[in-house]
Each structure stands twice: as C-alpha cells, then as structure tokens.
Motif scaffolding. Structure first.
Motif, PDB file in Angstrom:
ATOM      1  N   THR A  23       0.825  -1.208   0.000  1.00 31.22           N
ATOM      2  CA  THR A  23       0.000   0.000   0.000  1.00 31.22           C
ATOM      3  C   THR A  23       0.860   1.258   0.000  1.00 31.22           C
ATOM      4  O   THR A  23       0.543   2.238  -0.687  1.00 31.22           O
ATOM      5  N   THR A  24       1.946   1.228   0.749  1.00 29.11           N
ATOM      6  CA  THR A  24       2.845   2.391   0.793  1.00 29.11           C
ATOM      7  C   THR A  24       3.440   2.660  -0.585  1.00 29.11           C
ATOM      8  O   THR A  24       3.522   3.812  -1.029  1.00 29.11           O
ATOM      9  N   LEU A  25       3.850   1.604  -1.267  1.00 31.71           N
ATOM     10  CA  LEU A  25       4.441   1.773  -2.588  1.00 31.71           C
ATOM     11  C   LEU A  25       3.406   2.208  -3.615  1.00 31.71           C
ATOM     12  O   LEU A  25       3.718   2.993  -4.523  1.00 31.71           O
ATOM     13  N   ALA A  26       2.186   1.719  -3.495  1.00 32.83           N
ATOM     14  CA  ALA A  26       1.135   2.137  -4.429  1.00 32.83           C
ATOM     15  C   ALA A  26       0.938   3.647  -4.365  1.00 32.83           C
ATOM     16  O   ALA A  26       0.850   4.322  -5.407  1.00 32.83           O
ATOM     17  N   ILE A  27       0.894   4.192  -3.172  1.00 32.70           N
ATOM     18  CA  ILE A  27       0.708   5.643  -3.006  1.00 32.70           C
ATOM     19  C   ILE A  27       1.890   6.395  -3.615  1.00 32.70           C
ATOM     20  O   ILE A  27       1.717   7.401  -4.312  1.00 32.70           O
ATOM     21  N   ALA A  28       3.104   5.908  -3.379  1.00 23.39           N
ATOM     22  CA  ALA A  28       4.296   6.560  -3.928  1.00 23.39           C
ATOM     23  C   ALA A  28       4.307   6.499  -5.450  1.00 23.39           C
ATOM     24  O   ALA A  28       4.699   7.467  -6.129  1.00 23.39           O
ATOM     25  N   ILE A  29       3.878   5.384  -6.006  1.00 25.14           N
ATOM     26  CA  ILE A  29       3.861   5.219  -7.458  1.00 25.14           C
ATOM     27  C   ILE A  29       2.814   6.136  -8.090  1.00 25.14           C
ATOM     28  O   ILE A  29       3.047   6.710  -9.163  1.00 25.14           O
ATOM     29  N   PHE A  30       1.680   6.293  -7.439  1.00 26.41           N
ATOM     30  CA  PHE A  30       0.684   7.267  -7.924  1.00 26.41           C
ATOM     31  C   PHE A  30       1.295   8.660  -7.985  1.00 26.41           C
ATOM     32  O   PHE A  30       1.148   9.378  -8.972  1.00 26.41           O
ATOM     33  N   GLU A  31       1.985   9.043  -6.921  1.00 19.94           N
ATOM     34  CA  GLU A  31       2.586  10.368  -6.863  1.00 19.94           C
ATOM     35  C   GLU A  31       3.652  10.549  -7.948  1.00 19.94           C
ATOM     36  O   GLU A  31       3.880  11.661  -8.431  1.00 19.94           O
ATOM     37  N   SER A  32       4.273   9.448  -8.359  1.00 25.06           N
ATOM     38  CA  SER A  32       5.316   9.522  -9.376  1.00 25.06           C
ATOM     39  C   SER A  32       4.775   9.419 -10.801  1.00 25.06           C
ATOM     40  O   SER A  32       5.555   9.463 -11.748  1.00 25.06           O
ATOM     41  N   GLY A  33       3.465   9.251 -10.949  1.00 24.73           N
ATOM     42  CA  GLY A  33       2.879   9.386 -12.270  1.00 24.73           C
ATOM     43  C   GLY A  33       2.265   8.163 -12.908  1.00 24.73           C
ATOM     44  O   GLY A  33       1.717   8.260 -14.012  1.00 24.73           O
ATOM     45  N   ALA A  34       2.326   7.002 -12.280  1.00 25.30           N
ATOM     46  CA  ALA A  34       1.836   5.783 -12.918  1.00 25.30           C
ATOM     47  C   ALA A  34       0.482   5.352 -12.373  1.00 25.30           C
ATOM     48  O   ALA A  34       0.096   5.701 -11.256  1.00 25.30           O
ATOM     49  N   ASP A  35      -0.229   4.575 -13.187  1.00 28.49           N
ATOM     50  CA  ASP A  35      -1.402   3.847 -12.725  1.00 28.49           C
ATOM     51  C   ASP A  35      -0.917   2.565 -12.047  1.00 28.49           C
ATOM     52  O   ASP A  35       0.207   2.100 -12.312  1.00 28.49           O
ATOM     53  N   VAL A  36      -1.769   1.973 -11.206  1.00 30.56           N
ATOM     54  CA  VAL A  36      -1.357   0.782 -10.460  1.00 30.56           C
ATOM     55  C   VAL A  36      -2.429  -0.298 -10.538  1.00 30.56           C
ATOM     56  O   VAL A  36      -3.614  -0.026 -10.337  1.00 30.56           O
ATOM     57  N   VAL A  37      -1.994  -1.511 -10.828  1.00 27.77           N
ATOM     58  CA  VAL A  37      -2.842  -2.697 -10.722  1.00 27.77           C
ATOM     59  C   VAL A  37      -2.406  -3.447  -9.480  1.00 27.77           C
ATOM     60  O   VAL A  37      -1.249  -3.874  -9.369  1.00 27.77           O
ATOM     61  N   CYS A  38      -3.322  -3.591  -8.528  1.00 29.33           N
ATOM     62  CA  CYS A  38      -3.035  -4.252  -7.259  1.00 29.33           C
ATOM     63  C   CYS A  38      -3.541  -5.693  -7.283  1.00 29.33           C
ATOM     64  O   CYS A  38      -4.700  -5.939  -7.644  1.00 29.33           O
ATOM     65  N   LEU A  39      -2.706  -6.618  -6.906  1.00 27.73           N
ATOM     66  CA  LEU A  39      -3.047  -8.031  -6.865  1.00 27.73           C
ATOM     67  C   LEU A  39      -2.793  -8.572  -5.465  1.00 27.73           C
ATOM     68  O   LEU A  39      -1.741  -8.325  -4.885  1.00 27.73           O
ATOM     69  N   ALA A  56      -6.943  -3.727   3.819  1.00 24.62           N
ATOM     70  CA  ALA A  56      -5.864  -3.025   4.507  1.00 24.62           C
ATOM     71  C   ALA A  56      -6.411  -1.805   5.232  1.00 24.62           C
ATOM     72  O   ALA A  56      -7.294  -1.099   4.726  1.00 24.62           O
ATOM     73  N   ALA A  57      -5.887  -1.546   6.419  1.00 24.17           N
ATOM     74  CA  ALA A  57      -6.373  -0.426   7.230  1.00 24.17           C
ATOM     75  C   ALA A  57      -6.218   0.906   6.514  1.00 24.17           C
ATOM     76  O   ALA A  57      -7.015   1.829   6.727  1.00 24.17           O
ATOM     77  N   ASN A  58      -5.190   1.019   5.679  1.00 28.78           N
ATOM     78  CA  ASN A  58      -4.945   2.283   4.981  1.00 28.78           C
ATOM     79  C   ASN A  58      -5.367   2.238   3.513  1.00 28.78           C
ATOM     80  O   ASN A  58      -4.882   3.021   2.696  1.00 28.78           O
ATOM     81  N   TRP A  59      -6.264   1.330   3.157  1.00 27.75           N
ATOM     82  CA  TRP A  59      -6.685   1.245   1.759  1.00 27.75           C
ATOM     83  C   TRP A  59      -7.380   2.527   1.303  1.00 27.75           C
ATOM     84  O   TRP A  59      -7.261   2.935   0.145  1.00 27.75           O
ATOM     85  N   GLY A  60      -8.067   3.179   2.234  1.00 29.91           N
ATOM     86  CA  GLY A  60      -8.684   4.460   1.901  1.00 29.91           C
ATOM     87  C   GLY A  60      -7.651   5.488   1.461  1.00 29.91           C
ATOM     88  O   GLY A  60      -7.921   6.316   0.573  1.00 29.91           O
TER      89      GLY A  60
END
Length: 292
Positions: free
Chosen positions: A50-66, A74-78
């Motif tokens: 989840t931490t990396l997904a947020i960082a990757i969004f900030e860096s410009g990419a879309d994310v597919v989570c599996l 996850a508690a921080n999914w919001g």
C-alpha cells in the motif's frame, strides 16, 4: 572488445541507452518519474504494497493491485484510493493466488484490456514467513513458503515479461527479497524463509540475464530489493519476545528499525529511468545489518 569463445563480438553488448531509458538527455527531475505507464504490485494490501502504491501514484503511474483476498481490507486502503484520486491515476484491484499458474494468466487477461497505459513495471511484495525450529518444521509449511516466495514471484515476473514482449515495451521489475537471503536472523528460526529469499536473489540474476541480453525482445531490467527489519504490525509479534527488539536494533549500524516509508525511494529508483544501467542487482536497504 568482449568476444565469444569463437571470437565473434556479441552485438547485444552494445545496446545503446535511449533517452527514455535514462540516457544523458533525460532531465534529472524526471529520473524518478513513472508517467504514462502501469505498474503491477503483488501483495498489494500489505504494509509495503500500500505504501508503494501511493508513492507510485505520486510519481505518475497507474497501479494494478493483486492480492489473495477477494477485496482489499488493509487499514490504509482508503489512503490508497485517495492518492489515486488526488493524482488522477487509475487504481484497480484483482484477487489472485500468485502460485496458481492458470489464475495468473486469467487475471492478466482480465486487466490488460482495461489499462490506459502499457505495463512497464512490476513490484512483487507477495510473500510469506513462517517461524519454527527446523527439527519440527512441517514439510508442507516449507513448501508453501517456497511456493509463494519463489514460484509465485517467478509466475508474476513471467506473465509481466510476456506482456512487455507482446506490446514491445521496455520495463523494470523489482522483486522483493530480504537481507535474510544473505544471512541468518539471530533469535528467530526461519530456515524456509531465509532459503526462499536467497532463491529470489538468484531468480533476479537469472531473469535479468535472459531478458536483458536478447536483442529480439525489448529490454527488461530485473533487480531485487532486500529490506532490513521493518517496524510494522507484521513484526509486532516477534518483537514481543523478551530482548528481541534490542537485539534487532543492535544488529544494524543505525541502531533502529526501519519504517515502510524508507523503501519508497529505492523502489521508485529501480522502477524509473534513473536506474537505466542497473539490472541483475540487489539493492540492500538494511541499515548496515549485513555489512558488519
């Protein structure tokens, strides 16, 4: 000049870097950017995913989570969803058992047609650790650790490579290993986990050799990340053992445990064009634990 045993120069030794691969014309401000691409994350609802997904969004990419669960809990999914909205990125989630070869193929077939940007990155956070003395450790548990940590990592990397080749896109993979692939953690019995992470190091080198040196396919870089001890809910139980926290802290040069945030920059570096001449390598971020 590098030569084969027959004396012929390997043409693929001279693949020149392009600006899109971090060549000299690439502005420094863009070396960590991931614009116009999709990054896949396995184990995406875990503390690191989840931490990396947020960082990757900030860096410009879309994310597919599996991940294994039908829906993310996850508690921080919001926070992940909020980051996607804030940076105008696309977030998708698919249930997947990474050890199921057919399910991997079927899941890729589901999400690939929905993407607005091509897949160009992968981070494999899916993993399992089970503790117990080796004299009593069940073979079934040992196999499960290896199946998830090694076979699952291979299957996802394989599917991602096939997609990169199909679309003729370069890409970068980050396979999450561990400092435990280098040595044995004091105070905890994790023979299966340690073995699996050493295997991820070798898998990284092997895939990098195959996918980085063949001119008939696009360049696919493969590196691994080896974190040190991280203070998370996942390590809380182990830290309850008397003396364990002081031992873990004392085992590295910075005399503290890491936080999940400290792995954002290393992963973005390996995914991005700033690491264009890096493949088949392991980036150890362990506070100096293995350097004593």
């Amino acid at each position: 000049m590098p030569q084969t045993s027959e004396g012929n120069v390997h043409a693929n030794q001279y693949r020149e870097p392009k600006p899109s691969q971090g060549g000299p014309s690439r502005p420094v401000s863009e070396l960590f950017r991931l614009d116009n691409r999709t990054v896949i994350i396995t184990g995406a609802t875990g503390f690191l995913g989840t931490t990396l997904a947020i960082a990757i969004f900030e860096s410009g990419a879309d994310v597919v989570c599996l991940d294994l669960l039908p829906t993310p809990i996850a508690a921080n999914w919001g926070e992940v969803e909020s980051a996607a909205a804030k940076y105008d990125r696309r977030l998708s989630y698919y249930q997947l058992d990474v050890t199921d070869e057919n399910a991997v193929s079927e899941t890729f077939a589901k999400f690939i047609p929905t993407l607005r940007y091509p897949v160009k990155g992968l981070v494999t956070c899916a993993g399992l650790s089970r503790n117990g003395p080796a004299t009593d450790f069940p073979a079934s548990s040992f196999r499960k650790v290896l199946d998830i940590n090694v076979t699952g990592t291979f299957l996802i990397a394989q599917a991602t490579a096939r997609e990169l080749i199909r679309t003729n896109n370069t890409g970068s993979m980050v396979l999450v290993a561990s400092m435990s692939g280098y040595g044995v953690n004091k105070g905890v019995d994790t023979a299966g986990y340690n073995t699996s992470k050493a295997a991820v190091h070798q898998l990284t080198r092997s895939l990098a050799a195959e996918w980085g040196s063949r001119l008939e396919i696009p360049l696919i870089r493969v590196n691994s990340l080896s974190p040190g001890y991280i203070r998370t809910a996942a390590t809380a139980e182990a830290l309850q053992k008397p003396g364990m926290e002081s031992q873990w802290i004392g085992d590295n040069m910075l005399y503290r445990l890491s936080t999940v945030d400290e792995f954002r920059a290393p992963v973005l570096f390996m995914l991005g064009d700033g690491s264009s001449f890096m493949t088949g390598a392991d980036l150890r971020v362990d506070g100096g634990h293995c350097a004593w």
